[in-house]
Write a protein that holds these residues in place. Structure first.
Motif, PDB file in Angstrom:
ATOM      1  N   TRP A  14       0.850  -1.181   0.000  1.00  0.00           N
ATOM      2  CA  TRP A  14       0.000   0.000   0.000  1.00  0.00           C
ATOM      3  C   TRP A  14       0.883   1.226   0.000  1.00  0.00           C
ATOM      4  N   PHE A  15       0.460   2.245  -0.687  1.00  0.00           N
ATOM      5  CA  PHE A  15       1.172   3.520  -0.693  1.00  0.00           C
ATOM      6  C   PHE A  15       0.277   4.576  -0.048  1.00  0.00           C
ATOM      7  N   ARG A  24       6.759  15.951   7.939  1.00  0.00           N
ATOM      8  CA  ARG A  24       6.908  16.070   9.401  1.00  0.00           C
ATOM      9  C   ARG A  24       5.576  15.814  10.103  1.00  0.00           C
ATOM     10  N   ARG A  25       4.507  16.346   9.559  1.00  0.00           N
ATOM     11  CA  ARG A  25       3.179  16.165  10.164  1.00  0.00           C
ATOM     12  C   ARG A  25       2.793  14.686  10.191  1.00  0.00           C
ATOM     13  N   ILE A  26       3.047  13.988   9.101  1.00  0.00           N
ATOM     14  CA  ILE A  26       2.746  12.557   9.030  1.00  0.00           C
ATOM     15  C   ILE A  26       3.610  11.791  10.041  1.00  0.00           C
ATOM     16  N   THR A 109       8.928   4.118   6.451  1.00  0.00           N
ATOM     17  CA  THR A 109       8.968   5.576   6.538  1.00  0.00           C
ATOM     18  C   THR A 109      10.388   6.075   6.258  1.00  0.00           C
ATOM     19  N   GLY A 110      10.522   7.376   6.120  1.00  0.00           N
ATOM     20  CA  GLY A 110      11.844   7.979   5.936  1.00  0.00           C
ATOM     21  C   GLY A 110      12.402   7.844   4.530  1.00  0.00           C
ATOM     22  N   LEU A 111      11.524   7.747   3.546  1.00  0.00           N
ATOM     23  CA  LEU A 111      11.985   7.574   2.163  1.00  0.00           C
ATOM     24  C   LEU A 111      12.770   8.769   1.638  1.00  0.00           C
ATOM     25  N   LEU A 136       3.196  -1.019   4.089  1.00  0.00           N
ATOM     26  CA  LEU A 136       2.577   0.293   3.959  1.00  0.00           C
ATOM     27  C   LEU A 136       3.701   1.300   3.774  1.00  0.00           C
ATOM     28  N   VAL A 137       3.821   1.819   2.566  1.00  0.00           N
ATOM     29  CA  VAL A 137       4.888   2.756   2.214  1.00  0.00           C
ATOM     30  C   VAL A 137       4.363   4.175   2.382  1.00  0.00           C
ATOM     31  N   PHE A 138       4.985   4.925   3.279  1.00  0.00           N
ATOM     32  CA  PHE A 138       4.622   6.326   3.447  1.00  0.00           C
ATOM     33  C   PHE A 138       5.379   7.110   2.389  1.00  0.00           C
TER      34      PHE A 138
END
Length: 168
Positions: A14-15, A24-26, A109-111, A136-138
């Motif tokens: 999932w993206f 930053r908010r996420i 996270t942190g991509l 789950l890719v942020f």
């Protein structure tokens, strides 16, 4: 979103797509994503790549690293091979250490650390090979059709992940 067992790996990715300026908010609200996931009776493992480039470069012999920086194309070449392999190893360790990997959402996270050195698509291809559970890719960027544009700056690539789109 109901989860079905037996899906191929590519359909368990999932993206979560959001504007890059919301990174930053996420990140500050990651606990809310975890809570929603655990309330759905799934496990949550966050795999944060932030700082991974620095950590990887610090393991490289200093003289060799200095040679790379004299020719910036070398840094990109080694990032696409050695760093990508290191990221995959790190991801696989996290997957293997999960108690119930099949019922786990692995939140990547942190991509932003990848920018300009490694394409997200190249990393996802490698991570899919060992995926148990769901990924789950942020994704800070945008989605147009089936095309994902990383940081809204790089030309997109077609990927059939399940999109979770941000609405303002």
């Amino acid at each position: 979103m109901p989860l079905r067992s037996g899906l191929p790996r590519s359909q368990r990715v999932w993206f979560a797509v959001y504007p890059p300026e919301d990174e930053r908010r996420i990140s500050l609200r990651m606990g809310e994503f975890e809570l929603s996931t655990t309330q759905a009776n799934l496990s949550w493992v966050r795999i944060d790549l932030q700082g991974s480039l620095t950590r990887w470069l610090s393991t490289v012999d200093e003289a060799e690293r200095d040679d790379w920086f004299r020719n910036p194309d070398d840094v990109e070449l080694y990032a696409k091979t050695e760093w990508k392999d290191e990221l995959a190893r790190f991801f696989n360790e996290q997957v293997d250490s999960a108690a119930d990997a099949g019922g786990t959402v692995f939140a990547l996270t942190g991509l932003i650390d990848l920018y300009d050195l490694l394409h997200v698509s190249e990393l996802i291809e490698v991570l899919e090979e060992h995926l148990k559970g769901y990924l789950l890719v942020f994704f800070p960027g945008e989605k147009e059709g089936n095309s994902y544009n990383f940081l809204a700056a790089r030309k997109g690539w077609n990927y059939l992940a399940v999109p979770i789109l941000c609405e303002k």
